[in-house]
Motif scaffolding. Sequence first.
Motif, mmCIF file in Angstrom:
data_model
loop_
_atom_site.group_PDB
_atom_site.id
_atom_site.type_symbol
_atom_site.label_atom_id
_atom_site.label_comp_id
_atom_site.label_asym_id
_atom_site.label_seq_id
_atom_site.Cartn_x
_atom_site.Cartn_y
_atom_site.Cartn_z
ATOM 1 N N TYR A 104 0.842 -1.189 0.000
ATOM 2 C CA TYR A 104 0.000 0.000 0.000
ATOM 3 C C TYR A 104 0.878 1.240 0.000
ATOM 4 O O TYR A 104 2.055 1.166 0.357
ATOM 5 N N GLU A 107 -1.857 7.148 2.489
ATOM 6 C CA GLU A 107 -2.848 7.030 3.560
ATOM 7 C C GLU A 107 -3.232 5.573 3.805
ATOM 8 O O GLU A 107 -3.423 5.148 4.943
ATOM 9 N N GLN A 108 -3.327 4.807 2.727
ATOM 10 C CA GLN A 108 -3.692 3.398 2.859
ATOM 11 C C GLN A 108 -2.586 2.638 3.615
ATOM 12 O O GLN A 108 -2.887 1.770 4.444
ATOM 13 N N GLN A 109 -1.329 2.978 3.349
ATOM 14 C CA GLN A 109 -0.217 2.341 4.067
ATOM 15 C C GLN A 109 -0.298 2.652 5.564
ATOM 16 O O GLN A 109 -0.107 1.776 6.396
ATOM 17 N N ALA A 111 -2.955 3.390 7.265
ATOM 18 C CA ALA A 111 -4.102 2.651 7.807
ATOM 19 C C ALA A 111 -3.741 1.175 8.017
ATOM 20 O O ALA A 111 -4.114 0.573 9.028
ATOM 21 N N TRP A 112 -3.009 0.590 7.070
ATOM 22 C CA TRP A 112 -2.601 -0.811 7.189
ATOM 23 C C TRP A 112 -1.690 -0.998 8.410
ATOM 24 O O TRP A 112 -1.838 -1.946 9.165
ATOM 25 N N ASP A 146 -8.485 -5.033 3.021
ATOM 26 C CA ASP A 146 -8.903 -4.581 1.684
ATOM 27 C C ASP A 146 -10.420 -4.398 1.611
ATOM 28 O O ASP A 146 -10.901 -3.426 1.018
ATOM 29 N N TRP A 149 -11.263 -1.299 3.520
ATOM 30 C CA TRP A 149 -10.793 -0.109 2.799
ATOM 31 C C TRP A 149 -11.746 0.221 1.643
ATOM 32 O O TRP A 149 -12.075 1.383 1.414
ATOM 33 N N GLN A 150 -12.184 -0.812 0.931
ATOM 34 C CA GLN A 150 -13.111 -0.586 -0.178
ATOM 35 C C GLN A 150 -14.443 -0.043 0.340
ATOM 36 O O GLN A 150 -15.050 0.826 -0.289
ATOM 37 N N LEU A 153 -13.951 3.577 1.105
ATOM 38 C CA LEU A 153 -13.917 4.386 -0.133
ATOM 39 C C LEU A 153 -15.312 4.559 -0.718
ATOM 40 O O LEU A 153 -15.660 5.624 -1.244
#
Length: 159
Positions: A104, A107-109, A111-112, A146, A149-150, A153
């Motif tokens: 990722y 921001e996604q990194q 969050a992970w 994932d 996260w989807q 979004l």
Amino acid sequence: MNPSLVCLCFVLISWRLAAAACSDIEVRLNMLEQQLKQGYRLNELPKLQRQQRLLSSRLQNCLDQQQAKSVQSKNTPPAKSGDLSQLAKGRAFSSSHLLLTAPYQGEQQQAWLKFYREPAQCYGVRDTAQIAWCAELRQQAKLQFDRQWQQKLAKSPPK
């Protein structure tokens, strides 16, 4: 005999001797790294790590000296320590690079990293079954992350 031919022969012979010395160091380093991968006693680790650092340093010095001799034999000034363009030219051994990428970004990194923490029993594991369990656990967490996260979004308005 032509003096330039004698000089060229001397350069080639010294280059081959230097390459053999570097190869010997590289072989010893590879053998040590194999030993580190195959297993060792815990009290042997500091000694093995010192040997690895020493051999790595010797190999790099050997390659640098070989590079400097190669560059000097071409009647060009030796490469400066920070000049990477010269470093790549004339090196007898192939070099590789390591590219690290995260699954990722941005921001996604972040969050992970907040979402998933590696369990303590997954650090320094040598047992294949335990490694497989840790990898499966990480994969399940990644799939769950994932999905979440989807969903996030889908709920958030576009920027």
